[in-house]
Write a protein that holds these residues in place. Structure first.
Motif, short mmCIF file in Angstrom:
data_model
loop_
_atom_site.label_atom_id
_atom_site.label_comp_id
_atom_site.label_asym_id
_atom_site.label_seq_id
_atom_site.Cartn_x
_atom_site.Cartn_y
_atom_site.Cartn_z
N PHE A 11 0.79 -1.23 0.00
CA PHE A 11 0.00 0.00 0.00
C PHE A 11 0.82 1.28 0.00
CE2 PHE A 11 -3.08 -3.05 1.84
CZ PHE A 11 -4.02 -2.98 0.83
N ILE A 12 2.10 1.22 0.34
CA ILE A 12 2.89 2.45 0.37
C ILE A 12 4.08 2.38 -0.59
CG2 ILE A 12 4.33 3.93 1.84
CD1 ILE A 12 2.48 3.17 4.16
N LEU A 13 4.92 1.36 -0.45
CA LEU A 13 6.16 1.30 -1.21
C LEU A 13 5.93 1.11 -2.71
CD1 LEU A 13 9.21 1.41 -0.94
CD2 LEU A 13 9.21 -1.06 -0.68
N LEU A 14 5.10 0.16 -3.10
CA LEU A 14 4.85 -0.06 -4.53
C LEU A 14 4.18 1.14 -5.20
CD1 LEU A 14 3.89 -3.83 -4.95
CD2 LEU A 14 5.92 -2.63 -5.74
N PRO A 15 3.08 1.71 -4.62
CA PRO A 15 2.49 2.89 -5.27
C PRO A 15 3.47 4.07 -5.34
CG PRO A 15 0.94 1.96 -3.72
CD PRO A 15 2.24 1.24 -3.54
#
Length: 180
Positions: A11-15
């Motif tokens: 939810f944070i690193l990939l986006p």
């Protein structure tokens, strides 16, 4: 990795990585590429560091074969005359055929030998087998009951309860004369 890391990753690193990658590709500004590289370098570094620390501090998982060998008094726990006397007086050996020989000695000379056998428990709870001793009777006060095995990241030691001496600590090793 744990559940929290998985949530952070999805939810944070990939986006954030996709957004930075797109901005970098369309704007051609190096600062976005460097930021993306620093973030991933930091994450990979943390994963490697965490794995290394976990590997270095993990307890030794013992198999039955790990118990085979010679044992001497571990004088690192208690120093002094009593520990030196016990070191010169008691040692034992567990052989490949599951036999145990407990020696009462006068330094290098064996005065008496107590014989027995060993077996181990199945490693259901502790992921490591535990030692079970079956001695011929009568036996010496030190090996009346099973030892407690304490494991560290690199080794293990056995603690026997003695009616006369309380806890006695044994480690794997070959007996050598002390330099008094």
């Amino acid at each position: 990795m744990g559940f929290g890391f998985n949530l952070f990753f999805i939810f944070i690193l990939l986006p954030l990585s996709v957004i930075l990658l797109l901005i970098w590709l369309f704007s051609k500004k190096k600062v976005f590429g460097k930021t993306l590289g620093a973030i991933w370098f930091g994450i990979i570094g943390l994963v490697v560091f965490s794995g290394t620390i976990q590997w270095l501090t993990a307890k030794t998982e013992l198999d039955k074969e790990d118990y085979y060998g010679q044992y001497i008094i571990d004088r690192d726990f208690f120093k002094g005359k009593q520990a030196n006397w016990q070191y010169d007086k008691y040692r034992f050996e567990i052989k490949q055929n599951d036999s145990l020989y407990f020696y009462v000695t006068d330094k290098e000379r064996v005065l008496k030998t107590y014989k027995g056998t060993i077996s181990t428990t199945e490693p259901y709870i502790y992921k490591s087998v535990r030692l079970i001793i079956n001695m011929e009777q009568p036996t010496i006060h030190i090996i009346k009951s099973n030892p407690t095995t304490y494991r560290s990241a690199w080794s293990f030691y056995l603690v026997f309860y003695s009616d006369k001496f309380d806890n006695m600590y044994f480690k794997k090793g070959n007996w050598k004369p002390l330099n008094d």
